[in-house]
Design a protein around this motif. Structure first.
Motif, PDB file in Angstrom:
ATOM      1  N   GLY A 175       0.755  -1.257  -0.124  1.00 50.66           N
ATOM      2  CA  GLY A 175      -0.035  -0.011  -0.004  1.00 50.66           C
ATOM      3  C   GLY A 175       0.894   1.234   0.161  1.00 50.66           C
ATOM      4  N   LYS A 176       0.692   2.229   0.801  1.00 51.22           N
ATOM      5  CA  LYS A 176       1.345   3.477   1.043  1.00 51.22           C
ATOM      6  C   LYS A 176       2.959   3.151   1.573  1.00 51.22           C
ATOM      7  N   ILE A 177       3.042   1.818   2.246  1.00 52.12           N
ATOM      8  CA  ILE A 177       4.354   1.765   2.593  1.00 52.12           C
ATOM      9  C   ILE A 177       5.375   0.672   1.881  1.00 52.12           C
ATOM     10  N   THR A 178       6.544   0.783   1.749  1.00 49.14           N
ATOM     11  CA  THR A 178       7.169  -0.160   0.828  1.00 49.14           C
ATOM     12  C   THR A 178       8.573  -0.538   1.501  1.00 49.14           C
ATOM     13  N   PRO A 179       8.711  -1.467   2.103  1.00 52.47           N
ATOM     14  CA  PRO A 179       9.881  -2.050   2.649  1.00 52.47           C
ATOM     15  C   PRO A 179      11.022  -2.654   1.574  1.00 52.47           C
ATOM     16  N   PHE A 180      12.084  -2.468   1.812  1.00 50.12           N
ATOM     17  CA  PHE A 180      12.869  -2.675   0.709  1.00 50.12           C
ATOM     18  C   PHE A 180      14.279  -3.245   1.449  1.00 50.12           C
ATOM     19  N   ALA A 181      15.093  -3.928   0.324  1.00 52.90           N
ATOM     20  CA  ALA A 181      16.552  -4.070   0.675  1.00 52.90           C
ATOM     21  C   ALA A 181      17.227  -4.255  -0.563  1.00 52.90           C
ATOM     22  N   GLU A 182      18.531  -3.752  -0.312  1.00 49.79           N
ATOM     23  CA  GLU A 182      19.278  -3.471  -1.599  1.00 49.79           C
ATOM     24  C   GLU A 182      20.910  -3.828  -1.248  1.00 49.79           C
ATOM     25  N   VAL A 183      21.583  -4.157  -2.344  1.00 50.89           N
ATOM     26  CA  VAL A 183      23.129  -4.267  -2.166  1.00 50.89           C
ATOM     27  C   VAL A 183      23.706  -3.688  -3.404  1.00 50.89           C
ATOM     28  N   LYS A 184      24.787  -3.047  -2.949  1.00 49.47           N
ATOM     29  CA  LYS A 184      25.646  -2.246  -4.140  1.00 49.47           C
ATOM     30  C   LYS A 184      26.938  -2.442  -3.639  1.00 49.47           C
ATOM     31  N   TYR A 185      27.723  -2.343  -4.862  1.00 49.20           N
ATOM     32  CA  TYR A 185      29.343  -2.447  -4.891  1.00 49.20           C
ATOM     33  C   TYR A 185      29.591  -0.796  -5.343  1.00 49.20           C
ATOM     34  N   VAL A 186      30.217  -0.100  -4.450  1.00 51.16           N
ATOM     35  CA  VAL A 186      30.763   1.211  -4.789  1.00 51.16           C
ATOM     36  C   VAL A 186      32.110   0.930  -5.150  1.00 51.16           C
ATOM     37  N   VAL A 187      32.471   1.320  -6.807  1.00 54.75           N
ATOM     38  CA  VAL A 187      33.602   1.118  -7.615  1.00 54.75           C
ATOM     39  C   VAL A 187      34.161   2.354  -7.111  1.00 54.75           C
ATOM     40  N   ILE A 188      35.259   2.397  -6.340  1.00 52.29           N
ATOM     41  CA  ILE A 188      36.257   3.429  -6.011  1.00 52.29           C
ATOM     42  C   ILE A 188      37.436   2.862  -5.464  1.00 52.29           C
ATOM     43  N   GLU A 189      38.308   3.551  -5.322  1.00 46.43           N
ATOM     44  CA  GLU A 189      39.759   2.834  -4.747  1.00 46.43           C
ATOM     45  C   GLU A 189      39.311   2.089  -3.305  1.00 46.43           C
ATOM     46  N   ASP A 190      39.653   0.969  -3.119  1.00 46.69           N
ATOM     47  CA  ASP A 190      39.496   0.124  -2.105  1.00 46.69           C
ATOM     48  C   ASP A 190      37.968  -0.356  -2.350  1.00 46.69           C
ATOM     49  N   GLY A 191      37.264   0.108  -3.091  1.00 45.95           N
ATOM     50  CA  GLY A 191      35.705  -0.271  -2.989  1.00 45.95           C
ATOM     51  C   GLY A 191      35.142  -0.707  -1.816  1.00 45.95           C
ATOM     52  N   GLN A 192      33.885  -0.609  -1.829  1.00 46.02           N
ATOM     53  CA  GLN A 192      32.917  -1.142  -0.339  1.00 46.02           C
ATOM     54  C   GLN A 192      31.680  -1.800  -0.965  1.00 46.02           C
ATOM     55  N   VAL A 193      31.371  -2.579  -0.383  1.00 46.29           N
ATOM     56  CA  VAL A 193      30.181  -3.248  -0.542  1.00 46.29           C
ATOM     57  C   VAL A 193      29.210  -2.492   0.746  1.00 46.29           C
ATOM     58  N   VAL A 194      28.043  -2.063   0.172  1.00 47.11           N
ATOM     59  CA  VAL A 194      27.215  -1.395   1.110  1.00 47.11           C
ATOM     60  C   VAL A 194      25.824  -2.344   1.080  1.00 47.11           C
ATOM     61  N   ALA A 195      25.279  -2.728   1.969  1.00 43.79           N
ATOM     62  CA  ALA A 195      24.136  -3.548   2.156  1.00 43.79           C
ATOM     63  C   ALA A 195      22.944  -2.403   2.930  1.00 43.79           C
ATOM     64  N   GLY A 196      21.765  -2.575   2.529  1.00 42.12           N
ATOM     65  CA  GLY A 196      20.921  -1.605   3.294  1.00 42.12           C
ATOM     66  C   GLY A 196      19.644  -2.330   3.164  1.00 42.12           C
ATOM     67  N   ALA A 197      18.777  -1.816   4.131  1.00 44.99           N
ATOM     68  CA  ALA A 197      17.393  -2.046   4.293  1.00 44.99           C
ATOM     69  C   ALA A 197      16.535  -0.938   4.850  1.00 44.99           C
ATOM     70  N   GLY A 198      15.210  -0.712   4.424  1.00 39.08           N
ATOM     71  CA  GLY A 198      14.570   0.191   5.185  1.00 39.08           C
ATOM     72  C   GLY A 198      13.019   0.247   4.698  1.00 39.08           C
ATOM     73  N   VAL A 199      12.509   1.258   4.867  1.00 39.04           N
ATOM     74  CA  VAL A 199      11.029   1.584   4.304  1.00 39.04           C
ATOM     75  C   VAL A 199      11.050   2.784   3.752  1.00 39.04           C
ATOM     76  N   LYS A 200      10.071   2.943   2.601  1.00 38.08           N
ATOM     77  CA  LYS A 200       9.901   3.839   1.633  1.00 38.08           C
ATOM     78  C   LYS A 200       8.393   4.392   1.805  1.00 38.08           C
ATOM     79  N   PHE A 201       7.961   5.389   1.763  1.00 34.57           N
ATOM     80  CA  PHE A 201       6.659   5.974   2.059  1.00 34.57           C
ATOM     81  C   PHE A 201       6.136   6.745   0.974  1.00 34.57           C
ATOM     82  N   ASN A 202       4.969   6.189   0.270  1.00 36.70           N
ATOM     83  CA  ASN A 202       4.354   6.738  -1.057  1.00 36.70           C
ATOM     84  C   ASN A 202       3.877   8.116  -0.612  1.00 36.70           C
ATOM     85  N   LEU A 203       4.310   9.123  -1.389  1.00 41.05           N
ATOM     86  CA  LEU A 203       3.680  10.571  -1.286  1.00 41.05           C
ATOM     87  C   LEU A 203       2.288  10.603  -1.921  1.00 41.05           C
TER      88      LEU A 203
END
Length: 170
Positions: free
Chosen positions: A142-170
């Protein structure tokens, strides 16, 4: 044409685009994240703005909890501008690939005494630009959207960032 009128014109255009997209479910949210390079959790905010069918603009900001080790304090944040492409949309599950630009800022400081008892206050900071590559999943409720994502940041030494949260529809 002066700078003020150009800036004002850009703001009006952006406002019109965003109001036209409002019917397309703009989402704003918050998340918890973990960075593999800093090895610390972070908190963040994000948004999703539809720009075409199955394609959303997805800006985000993550501030990693400051880390203190051996007298050194590390502050780290990242700003991302991603595009999320939804390749699977079913009721209750939306899967997307993401790609975009990343700016990472790192500041390290040392406030302490050396072996001779002299106080040393030293700090250094740097900013790096990189690319994000990854994917995620939304669980629309409905108006709330839980989510999860994983990304790799391509920079010197690199970093994997895993995140989870909630988005609200406006």
């Amino acid at each position: 044409m002066n700078l003020k009128s150009t800036f004002f014109g850009i703001l009006i255009g952006l406002g019109l685009v965003l109001s036209a997209q409002a019917q397309e479910n703009i989402r704003i949210g918050a998340m918890l994240a973990y960075g593999s390079e800093i090895e610390n959790p972070g908190i963040g905010v994000n948004a999703e703005i539809p720009i075409m069918e199955n394609l959303n603009l997805a800006p985000s900001l993550i501030y990693f909890i400051p880390k203190e080790q051996y007298g050194f304090k590390t502050n780290w944040f990242e700003i991302s501008a991603n595009a999320n492409y939804y390749f699977l949309k079913q009721s209750g599950l939306n899967v997307y690939a993401l790609g975009g630009l990343n700016y990472t800022h790192l500041k390290t400081s040392y406030d302490g005494k050396n072996i001779w008892g002299v106080t040393n206050d030293v700090s250094a900071s740097e900013g790096r630009f990189g690319l994000n590559l990854g994917g995620g999943v939304n669980f629309p409720l409905g108006k709330i959207t839980p989510f999860a994502e994983v990304k790799y940041v391509v920079i010197e030494d690199g970093q994997v960032v895993a995140g989870a949260g909630v988005k609200f529809n406006l």
